[in-house]
Structures are given as C-alpha cells and as structure tokens.
Design an enzyme around this catalytic site. Structure first.
Site, short mmCIF file in Angstrom:
data_model
loop_
_atom_site.label_atom_id
_atom_site.label_comp_id
_atom_site.label_asym_id
_atom_site.label_seq_id
_atom_site.Cartn_x
_atom_site.Cartn_y
_atom_site.Cartn_z
N PRO A 1 -1.49 0.22 1.97
CG PRO A 1 0.81 0.10 1.80
CD PRO A 1 -0.35 -0.44 2.59
CB CYS A 2 -4.61 2.31 -1.88
SG CYS A 2 -4.11 4.05 -1.77
CD GLN A 3 1.24 2.86 -3.01
OE1 GLN A 3 0.66 1.95 -2.42
NE2 GLN A 3 2.19 3.56 -2.44
CG MET B 1 -6.19 -2.10 -4.36
SD MET B 1 -6.97 -2.27 -2.76
CE MET B 1 -5.63 -2.86 -1.77
#
Length: 187
Positions: free
Chosen positions: A82-84, A86
């Site tokens: 998950p990249c939220q 970043m």
C-alpha cells in the site's frame, strides 16, 4: 504447468498484477491481502489459486503459506505494498504505518528466497523522504544476494490505455533483469 514459474502475490487485492503475470505465463499459487471481498475476486480471477486474508505483518511462510501450497516451490514474489502514505496526493508522513508494510514484503522474500521478485509502487517513493525508502529496499535486497533494478515506467508506453506511472523494482538471484523497450507501435 511444469515449466511455468510459481508466483505468489502480496497485497494482491483482486489480482490485477497477478493477472498480468498469468498472461505472461506464470502460475499464480497464492494471493495475500487483508480484504476478504477482494480475495474472493482474486480466487475467481485465478483458477486454482489460494488466498490468505490477514495482517501481513503476522503472516509467515512456515506457519501460513506452506500449509496452503504444500511442496510447491515459489519462484517469484510480486506485489504492490500500500502506498497511501507515500503518494504525492497524500500527506506523506514518514511514520505513517502503511509506509512500513514494505518491510513485511522484504521479510517474506527473506523467508522464501525466490529466484526473483517484483515490487510496484507510486513513483514518488523514489525521492520521498530523501530517498530513504528506496535506499532501504535496495540495501536490504542487495544484502540478501539479489541484483536490484528499479525504473519509473508509464503504462501507456506498453500498450495499456492509461497514462499511469509506477516505479517497478525487480530483483533477481541470477542474471541481470532488462526492462522491455517501449512499445512504439502501441503509442
């Protein structure tokens, strides 16, 4: 199926990344995610694949994965942590707990020791926090004996009808990975 490389997908969602690998001839053994509805879709999209629903920070190869796949070897691990935390569209806090999920990806590669792995994420990860996350990924996998390459790719350059950029890390135990050339005929 004998010559296909066996693959597991971490943070698999409904299996979009696995779908691409399956189309390229890989055998999808397993997907791991914390969303049970997404995993129902994953299993429908990947006939015969198993799934694990849970907190990846607590999932291990010996306790959770091996009992489902038996003696099948895992050749490739793929996934997009998950990249939220970043994403350039978010607040980008270094201590966002979602930023640490990539460490579970690294831990599972360490436990399983596949021939190769692929991580895809938002391109902002490369420079975020002075490049600390990118440097950590490269350093930890290099210490495990992987040759690491990373590059920001645009999906449209490869025939996908969307202008979506992602950073793609590829690690191999043997050989040197070469990114495919841009598909000029699809532009």
């Amino acid at each position: 199926m004998k010559n296909k490389l066996n693959t597991i997908d971490l943070f698999c969602g409904c299996g979009g990344l696995s779908y691409g690998f399956e189309k390229a001839g890989y055998n999808i053994l397993l997907g791991i995610d914390n969303d049970s509805k997404a995993l129902e879709t994953f299993e429908l999209n990947h006939n015969g694949a198993k799934s694990i629903c849970g907190d990846i920070t607590k999932i291990t190869y010996e306790k959770d994965i091996k009992p489902l796949i038996g003696d099948e070897r895992i050749d490739v691990i793929i996934g997009g942590p998950p990249c939220q935390g970043m994403s350039l569209s978010g607040p980008r806090k270094f201590d966002d707990p979602r930023n640490k999920l990539y460490l579970s990806y690294i831990r599972l590669v360490q436990e399983i020791q596949p021939k190769a792995f692929v991580i895809e994420n938002v391109p902002g990860l490369v420079g975020l926090f002075g490049g600390q996350i990118k440097d950590s990924i490269v350093e930890k996998f290099t210490e495990m004996g992987y040759r690491i390459r990373y590059k920001i790719l645009c999906a449209a350059d490869y025939g996908v009808p969307q202008s979506r950029k992602r950073v793609v890390f590829v690690g191999t135990k043997v050989g040197e990975f070469v990114y495919p050339e841009i598909n000029e005929s699809k532009l």
